[in-house]
Design an enzyme around this catalytic site. Structure first.
Site, PDB file in Angstrom:
ATOM      1  N   TYR A  26      40.950 -33.337  47.308  1.00 48.03           N
ATOM      2  CA  TYR A  26      39.663 -32.976  47.899  1.00 48.03           C
ATOM      3  C   TYR A  26      38.776 -32.109  47.008  1.00 48.03           C
ATOM      4  O   TYR A  26      37.678 -31.755  47.402  1.00 48.03           O
ATOM      5  CB  TYR A  26      39.889 -32.251  49.246  1.00 48.03           C
ATOM      6  CG  TYR A  26      40.633 -33.101  50.235  1.00 48.03           C
ATOM      7  CD1 TYR A  26      40.000 -34.158  50.882  1.00 48.03           C
ATOM      8  CD2 TYR A  26      41.975 -32.865  50.510  1.00 48.03           C
ATOM      9  CE1 TYR A  26      40.686 -34.956  51.784  1.00 48.03           C
ATOM     10  CE2 TYR A  26      42.668 -33.656  51.416  1.00 48.03           C
ATOM     11  CZ  TYR A  26      42.013 -34.703  52.051  1.00 48.03           C
ATOM     12  OH  TYR A  26      42.700 -35.492  52.935  1.00 48.03           O
ATOM     13  N   HIS A 103      33.966 -39.984  54.114  1.00 45.06           N
ATOM     14  CA  HIS A 103      35.310 -39.574  53.679  1.00 45.06           C
ATOM     15  C   HIS A 103      35.250 -39.191  52.214  1.00 45.06           C
ATOM     16  O   HIS A 103      34.645 -39.905  51.415  1.00 45.06           O
ATOM     17  CB  HIS A 103      36.322 -40.708  53.844  1.00 45.06           C
ATOM     18  CG  HIS A 103      36.449 -41.177  55.247  1.00 45.06           C
ATOM     19  ND1 HIS A 103      37.117 -40.458  56.207  1.00 45.06           N
ATOM     20  CD2 HIS A 103      35.953 -42.277  55.855  1.00 45.06           C
ATOM     21  CE1 HIS A 103      37.037 -41.103  57.356  1.00 45.06           C
ATOM     22  NE2 HIS A 103      36.328 -42.204  57.181  1.00 45.06           N
ATOM     23  N   ARG A 114      45.952 -44.179  57.728  1.00 48.56           N
ATOM     24  CA  ARG A 114      44.566 -43.799  57.419  1.00 48.56           C
ATOM     25  C   ARG A 114      43.664 -45.011  57.173  1.00 48.56           C
ATOM     26  O   ARG A 114      42.455 -44.872  57.031  1.00 48.56           O
ATOM     27  CB  ARG A 114      44.516 -42.878  56.196  1.00 48.56           C
ATOM     28  CG  ARG A 114      45.151 -41.533  56.423  1.00 48.56           C
ATOM     29  CD  ARG A 114      44.900 -40.606  55.238  1.00 48.56           C
ATOM     30  NE  ARG A 114      45.815 -39.498  55.235  1.00 48.56           N
ATOM     31  CZ  ARG A 114      45.633 -38.353  55.893  1.00 48.56           C
ATOM     32  NH1 ARG A 114      44.552 -38.181  56.620  1.00 48.56           N
ATOM     33  NH2 ARG A 114      46.532 -37.397  55.815  1.00 48.56           N
TER      34      ARG A 114
END
Length: 148
Positions: A26, A103, A114
């Site tokens: 991330y 996302h 996912r």
């Protein structure tokens, strides 16, 4: 460009942990830094952007419902709720506000669970896999969508 246009950015569960949580996936930016970048890009595009984050599914639903007749568009990164939340899906469908699902990672290159988004079917588009830039790309796309 987007005169008087108002956009709501909603971030769901665990996104308040950005910068700490799995930086290899991330990145190192905090949610606040990402929100500030989206607000700045919005100003550049001539749109007002409000931001909201909650770890609580029902609060996200209420925020979507209260967006009716207030916002022209919604950007939503529902986090894990993307894959589990019928109620967030139903709220997006109910308000009929153009919504883009966001996302940071490519959800289709991750764990099987996912790969399924309960939200995609009621969103106008999906941006995934561009890290923090997913938000900027989603904002630009949403503004163009609303203008057309």
């Amino acid at each position: 460009m987007g005169e008087n246009m108002k956009i709501l950015l909603i971030n769901g569960a665990n996104l308040n942990m950005l910068g700490i949580r799995e930086p290899e996936k991330y990145g190192g930016k905090t949610l606040k830094e990402i929100e500030e970048a989206v607000i700045a890009k919005g100003k550049e595009l001539g749109v007002e952007t409000d931001v909201y984050q909650s770890n609580i599914e029902g609060e996200i639903v209420e925020k979507i419902q209260k967006a009716l007749n207030v916002y022209d568009g919604i950007l939503i990164n529902a986090g894990g709720y993307t894959h589990t939340s019928v109620v967030i899906r139903d709220a997006i469908a109910a308000v009929k506000i153009p919504t883009i699902e966001v996302h940071m990672t490519n959800i289709h290159a991750r764990e099987d669970f996912r790969h399924t988004s309960l939200l995609s079917g009621v969103c106008k588009g999906v941006i995934a896999g561009f890290g923090e830039n997913s938000y900027i790309l989603a904002l630009e796309g949403l503004v163009k969508l609303i203008q057309n």
